[in-house]
Write an enzyme that holds these catalytic residues in place. Structure first.
Site, PDB file in Angstrom:
ATOM      1  CB  THR A 318      -0.949   0.015   1.226  1.00 27.81           C
ATOM      2  OG1 THR A 318      -1.770   1.190   1.179  1.00 27.81           O
ATOM      3  CG2 THR A 318      -0.178   0.007   2.538  1.00 27.81           C
ATOM      4  CG  HIS A 370       5.373 -11.591  16.753  1.00 29.48           C
ATOM      5  ND1 HIS A 370       6.382 -12.293  16.137  1.00 29.48           N
ATOM      6  CD2 HIS A 370       5.925 -11.076  17.883  1.00 29.48           C
ATOM      7  CE1 HIS A 370       7.488 -12.195  16.845  1.00 29.48           C
ATOM      8  NE2 HIS A 370       7.240 -11.463  17.929  1.00 29.48           N
TER       9      HIS A 370
END
Length: 409
Positions: A318, A370
């Site tokens: 993006t 994560h």
């Protein structure tokens, strides 16, 4: 003959859509292949096209949710009109401007114009009137407007401001199906992932120099300009080879690791954010990637893109820099596990070989899940992307340093 115009299917997994907007009036005459309505799914905005010309009659209202295959409208082909031809030009009568003598009122107005003593003397010496000076002016510029504005007193301006009426009204509009689905997905990402963001900065000197040196030749050969996004797309696809975990995703209790890199390019459209997919970016050239990004972005903005072209990415990029963003934390596009955020290019003083130099720098951000991507991989991946962008020649060697290839290392 009355024909039914049915709601087309945007994709295999979509069973219902929302009729967002009629593009014609109920009862009006439409032509064959004319776009008559916009339909919105939870992934894209598409159009309904008239199969034949005739008088249209609505069967569904704006904002209604309808099933795929349902009748959206009917067309009476017996009342068809003739479609306008694209090559026909409307003839307009252009009248010659008439020169008119200044009226007495205009002469009286000319005496109200302020002139300095020096200007009056010059006009007298050259036998010029105020009207001659006004007629000789080619245009009114910024300086002239500012001069007039400065003549108004602050007191008069403040009185006008006090007398001005301020609105207290509110506007309400229903959220489109696309934006509602986007809202749900964004909230679920925040709640269901362990999202972290790591940052770095990229010296864009090399890429900017390449674009400057080769842009004319590139445009002449391919017919379109070379942008930054194709370099970033190729760089992330190449860096995946060194850090494949970035390209992985969680499916229940399993980890899926595609051997291909399908990069989603976030595109802002009037209807919301869409992410068309550049498939197999790892095996495409810069020129091929640039063309595909250009075509997909145009389709998305013109509501011509298919659901298949918006589905199945493994990674997303993006670019908030196009809107002036200096730094941000992009949000992951599920079920993907990471997203790269590009930002504005700003000249900043940098230490280069012990000397301070001004370099065009860009902050980049990698948001990642994560649960599946460790810190070592996330940081290493972003460092590799930085290395590839600052040394674009490595994109030709699959991310390896040319010297190591030369030496067979």
């Amino acid at each position: 003959m009355i024909i039914d115009v049915k709601v087309p299917t945007p994709g295999e997994s979509i069973t219902e859509v929302e009729l967002g907007k009629w593009l014609v009036d109920d009862g009006s005459i439409v032509y064959k292949n004319q776009e008559v309505a916009e339909i919105e799914s939870d992934k894209a905005t598409l159009t309904i096209v008239a199969q034949e010309g005739g008088q249209i009659s609505f069967k569904v209202e704006e904002g209604d949710t309808v099933e795929v295959g349902a009748i959206a409208c009917t067309i009476d082909t017996e009342k068809a009109g003739e479609a306008p031809k694209a090559d026909e030009k409307k003839e307009e009568k252009v009248e010659e401007p008439r020169k008119e003598e200044p009226s007495k009122t205009e002469e009286q107005e000319s005496h109200k114009i302020k002139t300095t003593s020096v200007a009056r003397k010059m006009m007298e010496e050259n036998d010029l009137s105020v009207d001659d000076i006004i007629n000789g002016l080619k245009r009114i510029g910024k300086k002239e407007v500012e001069t007039v504005l400065s003549s108004y007193s602050i007191g008069e301006a403040s009185i006008e401001s006090e007398n001005k009426t301020f609105s207290r009204e509110e506007k309400r509009a229903k959220m489109s199906m696309l934006r509602r689905k986007l809202s749900e997905r964004l909230v679920s990402v925040k709640n269901e992932t362990a999202m972290l963001t790591t940052f770095n900065e990229v010296d864009m000197s090399q890429i900017m120099q390449i674009r400057k040196d080769y842009q004319p030749a590139f445009v002449e050969k391919y017919g379109y300009k070379l942008g930054f996004m194709s370099f970033f797309t190729k760089a992330v696809a190449t860096a995946m080879k060194f850090h494949p975990a970035i390209n992985s995703m969680i499916d229940g209790e399993e980890i899926i690791s595609p051997e291909f890199v399908d990069v989603g390019i976030a595109v802002q459209t009037p209807k919301g954010l869409m992410v068309p997919i550049v498939r197999n970016a790892e095996s495409k050239s810069i020129a091929a990637i640039e063309l595909e990004i250009k075509e997909l972005a145009e389709k998305a903005r013109n509501k011509k893109i298919s659901v298949e072209e918006l589905t199945g990415g493994t990674f997303t990029i993006t670019n908030g820099g196009t809107f002036g963003s200096l730094l941000s934390t992009p949000i992951i596009n599920p079920p993907q596990s990471a997203i790269l955020g590009m930002h504005n290019i700003v000249d900043r003083p940098m230490a280069v070989n012990g000397q301070v130099e001004i370099r065009p720098m860009m902050y980049v951000a990698l948001s990642y899940d994560h649960r599946i991507i460790d810190g070592k991989d996330s940081v290493g991946f972003l460092v590799k992307v930085k290395e590839l962008l600052e040394n674009p020649q490595q994109l030709l060697t699959g991310g390896d340093k040319p010297e190591s290839r030369l030496l067979g290392l």
